[in-house]
Design an enzyme around this catalytic site. Structure first.
Site, PDB file in Angstrom:
ATOM      1  N   CYS A   1       0.881  -1.169   0.000  1.00  0.00           N
ATOM      2  CA  CYS A   1       0.000   0.000   0.000  1.00  0.00           C
ATOM      3  C   CYS A   1       0.920   1.221   0.000  1.00  0.00           C
ATOM      4  O   CYS A   1       2.029   1.141  -0.520  1.00  0.00           O
ATOM      5  CB  CYS A   1      -0.976  -0.014   1.181  1.00  0.00           C
ATOM      6  SG  CYS A   1      -0.200   0.097   2.811  1.00  0.00           S
ATOM      7  N   ARG A   2       0.493   2.330   0.554  1.00  0.00           N
ATOM      8  CA  ARG A   2       1.346   3.523   0.537  1.00  0.00           C
ATOM      9  C   ARG A   2       2.540   3.389   1.486  1.00  0.00           C
ATOM     10  O   ARG A   2       3.671   3.625   1.094  1.00  0.00           O
ATOM     11  CB  ARG A   2       0.531   4.774   0.867  1.00  0.00           C
ATOM     12  CG  ARG A   2       1.337   6.054   0.796  1.00  0.00           C
ATOM     13  CD  ARG A   2       0.435   7.279   0.856  1.00  0.00           C
ATOM     14  NE  ARG A   2       1.203   8.496   0.935  1.00  0.00           N
ATOM     15  CZ  ARG A   2       1.742   9.133  -0.116  1.00  0.00           C
ATOM     16  NH1 ARG A   2       1.612   8.621  -1.318  1.00  0.00           N
ATOM     17  NH2 ARG A   2       2.419  10.246   0.045  1.00  0.00           N
TER      18      ARG A   2
END
Length: 109
Positions: free
Chosen positions: A62-63
């Site tokens: 994810c980020r």
């Protein structure tokens, strides 16, 4: 409070041919992602779990690593081999790994 540990690897340990699952939302994906990644946003994950390839382990990103850790925990609970990519796409970019935009252009986050 007991918290189950999540299998995690750093960017350097992600093989070039890894099956990378990106669980960020559409706008984050559009801004830049690994060219070979499969995109299933965390918000749609349970409904779209049937789209996952049989390949294992799945490297989940994810980020920064929080949402992907939750998805890895879920997948492990389902009996799948999955690994959280520590630092997420920010670490991916910082390590100089290639990114493309939704238009297919190479760029930097």
């Amino acid at each position: 409070m007991f918290q189950q540990s999540v299998p995690t690897v750093d960017i350097a340990s992600v093989p070039a041919d890894a099956v990378l699952l990106d669980v960020r939302e559409q706008d984050e994906w559009d801004a830049g992602h690994a060219a070979s990644a499969l995109h299933i946003p965390m918000s749609e994950f349970v409904a779209r779990i049937g789209e996952l390839p049989e390949a294992e382990p799945l490297y989940v990103v994810c980020r920064v690593g929080g949402r992907s850790a939750q998805v890895v925990q879920y997948l492990v609970g389902q009996g799948r081999q999955a690994v959280n990519v520590d630092g997420g796409m920010l670490a991916w970019d910082a390590a100089g790994r290639a990114l493309v935009s939704e238009q297919g252009d190479a760029f930097v986050l």
